[in-house]
Design an enzyme around this catalytic site. Structure first.
Site, PDB file in Angstrom:
ATOM      1  N   SER A 152      -2.159 -18.517 -46.705  1.00 36.64           N
ATOM      2  CA  SER A 152      -0.902 -18.447 -45.942  1.00 36.64           C
ATOM      3  C   SER A 152      -0.735 -19.790 -45.253  1.00 36.64           C
ATOM      4  O   SER A 152      -1.713 -20.535 -45.089  1.00 36.64           O
ATOM      5  CB  SER A 152      -1.019 -17.331 -44.894  1.00 36.64           C
ATOM      6  OG  SER A 152       0.021 -17.403 -43.952  1.00 36.64           O
ATOM      7  N   TYR A 165      -5.624 -12.405 -38.515  1.00 36.42           N
ATOM      8  CA  TYR A 165      -4.983 -12.862 -39.763  1.00 36.42           C
ATOM      9  C   TYR A 165      -5.231 -14.360 -39.963  1.00 36.42           C
ATOM     10  O   TYR A 165      -5.566 -14.797 -41.071  1.00 36.42           O
ATOM     11  CB  TYR A 165      -3.480 -12.567 -39.683  1.00 36.42           C
ATOM     12  CG  TYR A 165      -2.702 -12.830 -40.957  1.00 36.42           C
ATOM     13  CD1 TYR A 165      -2.747 -11.927 -42.023  1.00 36.42           C
ATOM     14  CD2 TYR A 165      -1.896 -13.957 -41.096  1.00 36.42           C
ATOM     15  CE1 TYR A 165      -2.014 -12.153 -43.188  1.00 36.42           C
ATOM     16  CE2 TYR A 165      -1.155 -14.191 -42.246  1.00 36.42           C
ATOM     17  CZ  TYR A 165      -1.221 -13.279 -43.287  1.00 36.42           C
ATOM     18  OH  TYR A 165      -0.499 -13.500 -44.446  1.00 36.42           O
TER      19      TYR A 165
HETATM   20  N1  LIG Z   1       5.175 -12.132 -46.921  1.00 35.92           N
HETATM   21  C1  LIG Z   1       4.815 -13.237 -46.269  1.00 35.92           C
HETATM   22  O1  LIG Z   1       5.577 -13.782 -45.439  1.00 35.92           O
HETATM   23  C2  LIG Z   1       3.474 -13.867 -46.552  1.00 35.92           C
HETATM   24  C3  LIG Z   1       3.242 -15.144 -46.015  1.00 35.92           C
HETATM   25  C4  LIG Z   1       2.006 -15.744 -46.249  1.00 35.92           C
HETATM   26  C5  LIG Z   1       1.044 -15.096 -47.003  1.00 35.92           C
HETATM   27  N2  LIG Z   1       1.310 -13.857 -47.498  1.00 35.92           N
HETATM   28  C6  LIG Z   1       0.252 -13.216 -48.266  1.00 35.92           C
HETATM   29  O2  LIG Z   1       0.745 -12.887 -49.548  1.00 35.92           O
HETATM   30  C7  LIG Z   1      -0.013 -11.798 -50.080  1.00 35.92           C
HETATM   31  C8  LIG Z   1       0.946 -10.765 -50.629  1.00 35.92           C
HETATM   32  O3  LIG Z   1       1.695 -10.231 -49.554  1.00 35.92           O
HETATM   33  P1  LIG Z   1       3.194  -9.704 -49.700  1.00 35.92           P
HETATM   34  O4  LIG Z   1       4.007 -10.450 -48.723  1.00 35.92           O
HETATM   35  O5  LIG Z   1       3.586  -9.682 -51.118  1.00 35.92           O
HETATM   36  O6  LIG Z   1       3.037  -8.244 -49.078  1.00 35.92           O
HETATM   37  P2  LIG Z   1       3.001  -6.808 -49.747  1.00 35.92           P
HETATM   38  O7  LIG Z   1       2.667  -5.889 -48.629  1.00 35.92           O
HETATM   39  O8  LIG Z   1       4.244  -6.581 -50.529  1.00 35.92           O
HETATM   40  O9  LIG Z   1       1.792  -6.906 -50.789  1.00 35.92           O
HETATM   41  C9  LIG Z   1       0.461  -6.754 -50.420  1.00 35.92           C
HETATM   42  C10 LIG Z   1      -0.198  -5.836 -51.448  1.00 35.92           C
HETATM   43  O10 LIG Z   1      -1.596  -5.738 -51.146  1.00 35.92           O
HETATM   44  C11 LIG Z   1      -1.981  -4.390 -51.385  1.00 35.92           C
HETATM   45  N3  LIG Z   1      -3.202  -4.074 -50.647  1.00 35.92           N
HETATM   46  C12 LIG Z   1      -3.365  -3.921 -49.316  1.00 35.92           C
HETATM   47  N4  LIG Z   1      -4.632  -3.592 -49.036  1.00 35.92           N
HETATM   48  C13 LIG Z   1      -5.299  -3.543 -50.229  1.00 35.92           C
HETATM   49  C14 LIG Z   1      -6.642  -3.255 -50.591  1.00 35.92           C
HETATM   50  N5  LIG Z   1      -7.576  -2.928 -49.671  1.00 35.92           N
HETATM   51  N6  LIG Z   1      -6.983  -3.324 -51.886  1.00 35.92           N
HETATM   52  C15 LIG Z   1      -6.053  -3.611 -52.843  1.00 35.92           C
HETATM   53  N7  LIG Z   1      -4.767  -3.881 -52.555  1.00 35.92           N
HETATM   54  C16 LIG Z   1      -4.391  -3.842 -51.260  1.00 35.92           C
HETATM   55  C17 LIG Z   1      -0.793  -3.573 -50.892  1.00 35.92           C
HETATM   56  O11 LIG Z   1      -0.791  -2.233 -51.383  1.00 35.92           O
HETATM   57  C18 LIG Z   1       0.368  -4.407 -51.396  1.00 35.92           C
HETATM   58  O12 LIG Z   1       0.793  -4.012 -52.698  1.00 35.92           O
HETATM   59  C19 LIG Z   1      -0.893 -11.293 -48.925  1.00 35.92           C
HETATM   60  O13 LIG Z   1      -2.196 -11.809 -49.082  1.00 35.92           O
HETATM   61  C20 LIG Z   1      -0.235 -11.901 -47.710  1.00 35.92           C
HETATM   62  O14 LIG Z   1      -1.130 -12.071 -46.628  1.00 35.92           O
HETATM   63  C21 LIG Z   1       2.501 -13.231 -47.296  1.00 35.92           C
END
Ligand SMILES: NC(=O)c1ccc[n+]([C@@H]2O[C@H](COP(=O)([O-])OP(=O)(O)OC[C@H]3O[C@@H](n4cnc5c(N)ncnc54)[C@H](O)[C@@H]3O)[C@@H](O)[C@H]2O)c1
Length: 269
Positions: A152, A165
Site C-alpha cells: 500500500s 495496517y
Molecule cells: N482499496 C484501497 O484503497 C487499497 C489501498 C492500498 C492497498 N490495498 C490493498 O489491496 C488489497 C486488496 O484490497 P481491495 O481494496 O481489493 O479490498 P477487498 O476487500 O475488495 O479485497 C480484499 C480481499 O481479501 C479477502 N480476504 C480477507 N481476509 C482473507 C483471508 N484471511 N484469507 C484469504 N482472503 C482474505 C477478502 O475476502 C477480499 O476478497 C489488500 O491487500 C489491501 O490492503 C487497498
C-alpha cells in the site's frame, strides 16, 4: 535478449491470486482470464470468486480456472492451495498475493492486541505464508517464477490512525525485498504493488461519506480514487517478462499521492 511485451505471453500460464473475490484481486483475475491464463483464485469468500469468473465463463466456457477456500493466515490452508494448483495444473508460473483487510481508525495506544494481531496476521503473515509455499513450488516445477505482493502507499509512508495496517504493509515491503534477495539467483522475481486509495469494498464506506471523502481526495493530486482496474496494468507488467530485470521493488500506483511535498505554505498556492 528480446523481451516479450505481448499480453499473449500469459496464455496457459498458471497464476495464483489471493483476495480474488473482489476489488483489486477481482480486476486482476478478470484481466488475466482475458489473456488466456489459467487463473487460480483463493479467498475466504468463494462465492465472490465465483462472481469474479462468472462474466468470463459466460463468454468462454472452456476457460481453465480453480477456486479454493483460502485463509491466508493458516499455513495448512495456504499449503493446500499451492498443492492443489500444482496437482491440477502441474506448476505455478505467477502469484499475486493480494488478500488484505484494513485496521480500524484509532491512535496506536487505543489499538487492542487482538485487532493488531488480526491485521498483521492477514496482511503480513499471510504474505509470508504465501511466499513460503509458492516459491519452492515454483522452483520445483519450473525454471522461473514471478510474484507480486500487494502492499500500500501506507507501506512506504506513515499516516495517522492506522498503526497496525501501516506496520503490516511496511512488513510486506520487507518480505518482498527479503524474498527477492533470497531467490534472485534462482530466477524468482518478487515485487510489491503499492496502491493508493482505490474504490473497493474496503474503502466504499469512506468514499460514500462526505465527512471523509473531501479530506481523503484532497490528499491526492489527481483528486479521485483509483478504480480497481487501474491496478491491472502495473500488476500485469510486474508479472510479465516486460519487467524481467526488476526485482525487490515497490511500485506505487497512487494518483501522485506519495510524490508530493506536503506543507501548509505550499498547499496554499
Ligand atoms: N482499496 C484501497 O484503497 C487499497 C489501498 C492500498 C492497498 N490495498 C490493498 O489491496 C488489497 C486488496 O484490497 P481491495 O481494496 O481489493 O479490498 P477487498 O476487500 O475488495 O479485497 C480484499 C480481499 O481479501 C479477502 N480476504 C480477507 N481476509 C482473507 C483471508 N484471511 N484469507 C484469504 N482472503 C482474505 C477478502 O475476502 C477480499 O476478497 C489488500 O491487500 C489491501 O490492503 C487497498
Amino acid at each position: 535478449m528480446a523481451q516479450n511485451l505481448q499480453l499473449t505471453q500469459f496464455l496457459n500460464k498458471v497464476v495464483l491470486i489471493t483476495g480474488a473475490a473482489g476489488g483489486i484481486g477481482r480486476a486482476v483475475a478478470r484481466a488475466l482470464l482475458e489473456t488466456g491464463a489459467i487463473v487460480c483464485l483463493g479467498d475466504v469468500n468463494t462465492d465472490g470468486c465465483e462472481e469474479t469468473v462468472q462474466p468470463y465463463l459466460e463468454k468462454n466456457k472452456s476457460a481453465k480456472h480453480l477456486i479454493y477456500a483460502l485463509d491466508v493466515t493458516n499455513a495448512s490452508s495456504v499449503k493446500g492451495f499451492v498443492d492443489i494448483v500444482v496437482a491440477t495444473f502441474g506448476r505455478i508460473d505467477c502469484a499475486f498475493n493480494n488478500a488484505g483487510i484494513l485496521s480500524g481508525s484509532k491512535p496506536l495506544a487505543d489499538v487492542d492486541e487482538i485487532e493488531y494481531d488480526k491485521v498483521v496476521d492477514i496482511d503480513m503473515k499471510g504474505i509470508f505464508l504465501c511466499l513460503k509455499y509458492e516459491i519452492p513450488a515454483m522452483i520445483n516445477t519450473g525454471d522461473k517464477g514471478v510474484i507480486v505482493n500487494t502492499s500500500s502507499t501506507l507501506g512506504i509512508v506513515g499516516d495517522k490512525l492506522s498503526a497496525a495496517y501501516i506496520a503490516a504493509k511496511h512488513g510486506v515491503v520487507g518480505l518482498t525485498r527479503a524474498a527477492a534477495m533470497d531467490y534472485a539467483d534462482q530466477n524468482i522475481r518478487v515485487n510489491a504493488l503499492a496502491p493508493g486509495l482505490t474504490q473497493t469494498a474496503m474503502t466504499e464506506h469512506w468514499l460514500a461519506d462526505p465527512k471523509y471523502q473531501g479530506p481523503l481526495l484532497s490528499n491526492i493530486p489527481m483528486k479521485r480514487p483509483a478504480m480497481p482496474e487501474e491496478m491491472v496494468g502495473m500488476t500485469l507488467f510486474l508479472l510479465s517478462d516486460a519487467s524481467s530485470y526488476i526485482t525487490g521493488h515497490v511500485m506505487t500506483v497512487d494518483g501522485g499521492m506519495t510524490m508530493q511535498l506536503k506543507s501548509k505554505l505550499r498547499s496554499e498556492y
